[in-house]
Design a protein around this motif. Sequence first.
Motif, PDB file in Angstrom:
ATOM      1  N   TYR A  63       0.865  -1.171   0.000  1.00 52.13           N
ATOM      2  CA  TYR A  63       0.000   0.000   0.000  1.00 52.13           C
ATOM      3  C   TYR A  63       0.904   1.225   0.000  1.00 52.13           C
ATOM      4  CZ  TYR A  63      -3.112   3.657   1.696  1.00 52.13           C
ATOM      5  OH  TYR A  63      -3.806   4.822   1.841  1.00 52.13           O
ATOM      6  N   ILE A  64       0.735   2.099  -0.996  1.00 52.44           N
ATOM      7  CA  ILE A  64       1.595   3.273  -1.129  1.00 52.44           C
ATOM      8  C   ILE A  64       0.883   4.486  -0.551  1.00 52.44           C
ATOM      9  CG2 ILE A  64       2.987   4.671  -2.683  1.00 52.44           C
ATOM     10  CD1 ILE A  64       3.728   1.672  -2.590  1.00 52.44           C
ATOM     11  N   GLN A  65       1.538   5.122   0.395  1.00 46.85           N
ATOM     12  CA  GLN A  65       0.960   6.296   1.057  1.00 46.85           C
ATOM     13  C   GLN A  65       1.836   7.511   0.759  1.00 46.85           C
ATOM     14  OE1 GLN A  65      -0.467   5.997   5.221  1.00 46.85           O
ATOM     15  NE2 GLN A  65       0.971   7.654   5.669  1.00 46.85           N
ATOM     16  N   LEU A  66       1.275   8.526   0.114  1.00 47.90           N
ATOM     17  CA  LEU A  66       2.000   9.762  -0.184  1.00 47.90           C
ATOM     18  C   LEU A  66       1.866  10.712   0.995  1.00 47.90           C
ATOM     19  CD1 LEU A  66       3.544  11.446  -2.348  1.00 47.90           C
ATOM     20  CD2 LEU A  66       1.326  12.386  -3.020  1.00 47.90           C
ATOM     21  N   GLU A  67       3.016  11.235   1.467  1.00 49.72           N
ATOM     22  CA  GLU A  67       2.977  12.166   2.592  1.00 49.72           C
ATOM     23  C   GLU A  67       3.736  13.442   2.232  1.00 49.72           C
ATOM     24  OE1 GLU A  67       3.455  10.807   6.801  1.00 49.72           O
ATOM     25  OE2 GLU A  67       5.042  12.318   6.820  1.00 49.72           O
ATOM     26  N   PRO A  68       3.044  14.448   1.684  1.00 48.66           N
ATOM     27  CA  PRO A  68       3.713  15.721   1.391  1.00 48.66           C
ATOM     28  C   PRO A  68       3.858  16.559   2.660  1.00 48.66           C
ATOM     29  CG  PRO A  68       1.563  15.521   0.265  1.00 48.66           C
ATOM     30  CD  PRO A  68       1.651  14.448   1.289  1.00 48.66           C
ATOM     31  N   VAL A  69       4.962  17.298   2.763  1.00 44.43           N
ATOM     32  CA  VAL A  69       5.126  18.290   3.830  1.00 44.43           C
ATOM     33  C   VAL A  69       5.440  19.628   3.172  1.00 44.43           C
ATOM     34  CG1 VAL A  69       5.879  16.620   5.563  1.00 44.43           C
ATOM     35  CG2 VAL A  69       7.580  17.727   4.113  1.00 44.43           C
ATOM     36  N   PHE A  70       5.228  20.708   3.903  1.00 44.44           N
ATOM     37  CA  PHE A  70       5.290  22.028   3.293  1.00 44.44           C
ATOM     38  C   PHE A  70       6.654  22.708   3.419  1.00 44.44           C
ATOM     39  CE2 PHE A  70       0.603  21.949   4.624  1.00 44.44           C
ATOM     40  CZ  PHE A  70       0.255  21.298   3.460  1.00 44.44           C
ATOM     41  N   ASN A  71       7.543  22.184   4.240  1.00 45.02           N
ATOM     42  CA  ASN A  71       8.864  22.821   4.378  1.00 45.02           C
ATOM     43  C   ASN A  71       9.898  21.813   4.860  1.00 45.02           C
ATOM     44  OD1 ASN A  71       8.757  22.695   7.339  1.00 45.02           O
ATOM     45  ND2 ASN A  71       7.272  24.347   7.214  1.00 45.02           N
ATOM     46  N   GLU A  72      11.163  22.258   4.841  1.00 44.79           N
ATOM     47  CA  GLU A  72      12.274  21.376   5.191  1.00 44.79           C
ATOM     48  C   GLU A  72      12.278  20.996   6.666  1.00 44.79           C
ATOM     49  OE1 GLU A  72      12.616  24.007   3.253  1.00 44.79           O
ATOM     50  OE2 GLU A  72      13.655  23.394   1.419  1.00 44.79           O
ATOM     51  N   ASN A  73      11.813  21.907   7.543  1.00 52.34           N
ATOM     52  CA  ASN A  73      11.808  21.604   8.975  1.00 52.34           C
ATOM     53  C   ASN A  73      10.966  20.368   9.269  1.00 52.34           C
ATOM     54  OD1 ASN A  73      13.426  23.763   9.756  1.00 52.34           O
ATOM     55  ND2 ASN A  73      11.703  25.155   9.927  1.00 52.34           N
ATOM     56  N   ARG A  74       9.783  20.317   8.692  1.00 57.53           N
ATOM     57  CA  ARG A  74       8.899  19.172   8.895  1.00 57.53           C
ATOM     58  C   ARG A  74       9.496  17.913   8.257  1.00 57.53           C
ATOM     59  NH1 ARG A  74       5.921  16.214  12.050  1.00 57.53           N
ATOM     60  NH2 ARG A  74       4.137  15.219  11.030  1.00 57.53           N
ATOM     61  N   ALA A  75      10.151  18.091   7.108  1.00 57.56           N
ATOM     62  CA  ALA A  75      10.771  16.949   6.434  1.00 57.56           C
ATOM     63  C   ALA A  75      11.869  16.332   7.299  1.00 57.56           C
ATOM     64  CB  ALA A  75      11.346  17.388   5.093  1.00 57.56           C
ATOM     65  N   VAL A  76      12.682  17.172   7.951  1.00 58.65           N
ATOM     66  CA  VAL A  76      13.746  16.661   8.822  1.00 58.65           C
ATOM     67  C   VAL A  76      13.150  15.869   9.983  1.00 58.65           C
ATOM     68  CG1 VAL A  76      15.603  17.332  10.408  1.00 58.65           C
ATOM     69  CG2 VAL A  76      15.423  18.437   8.175  1.00 58.65           C
ATOM     70  N   GLU A  77      12.036  16.337  10.518  1.00 54.50           N
ATOM     71  CA  GLU A  77      11.364  15.599  11.605  1.00 54.50           C
ATOM     72  C   GLU A  77      10.946  14.202  11.151  1.00 54.50           C
ATOM     73  OE1 GLU A  77       8.066  17.930  12.863  1.00 54.50           O
ATOM     74  OE2 GLU A  77       9.294  19.565  13.659  1.00 54.50           O
ATOM     75  N   ARG A  78      10.428  14.104   9.922  1.00 53.77           N
ATOM     76  CA  ARG A  78       9.982  12.805   9.406  1.00 53.77           C
ATOM     77  C   ARG A  78      11.173  11.886   9.137  1.00 53.77           C
ATOM     78  NH1 ARG A  78       6.105  11.504  11.301  1.00 53.77           N
ATOM     79  NH2 ARG A  78       5.186  10.260   9.617  1.00 53.77           N
TER      80      ARG A  78
END
Length: 284
Positions: A63-78
Amino acid sequence: MFLRFPRRLFLFNLLGLTFAACQAKKDFEGTLTVGVINYGGGEQIISQYAKFNTYLGEKTNAYIQLEPVFNENRAVERLEARAWSLVFAPPGLAAIAIARYQYVPLFPLIGISNLRSIFVVRKDNPITDLKQLQGQTVALGQLGSATGYYFPLYNLYGTTLADILFAPTPKAALELVAQGKAIACAVSEAELSLYSSQLAPTEFRVLFKDPHYVPLGVVLIGPNIELNRQEFIRKVMSDSPSGLAQEVGYVPNGQVPDYKYMISVVDRVSSISSKLQIKPVRLF
């Protein structure tokens, strides 16, 4: 009239159905979460990845789940949480993922291969050297941006600034310079070319150009995926139709760029990152 089946045949059929159900469950390989930065926040990102997600899901039985984030700070957390199975990462974010969180690069992203970071001032500004930014206010990009954050902070190492203004977009950084709120800003050559005409009548000048090219972004695969599974996913993505790969922006047979220098830049900048909110900003 009722048809009677022998008890043995009935049990055989029941076992067969149970085996088939177990086999289908066994074939299901869980969830693959695809991480991507969606700066604009628009819903078109969903349709952009729809065909790719369907292809990847069918080939991997996941199952493929797309998870977009709006900035680099949130991306680093993920990334820190190892929450993403696959990441479509711009260069700065890719360097963090590789160096700190054991993500592995699979393919280069489609992009500008000769991207470089520059410092920009107003054309009428008399300064001619980065050292003259000492004691001044400078506009930079967000955490994770190679041209707007990592390379410029690396080049300013050893300098004390009055303040750093973190602009949400390259255009916003240029606007801060145009309005006189910052004496200089850091963007890429391509971004200056794209936005300078939109900020007329202000004219800009390149104060400094970093001599190093920024590597292309990459598709990364997460450390929580077993090695054989990683190789299988790599093959599935490598064999994908070229049009499908192009839609989501990667090169199936492209060579992964060398990230050694980019990682060294990120490491140096990380050593001073805790000081960036303290005024004056001492970059050493």
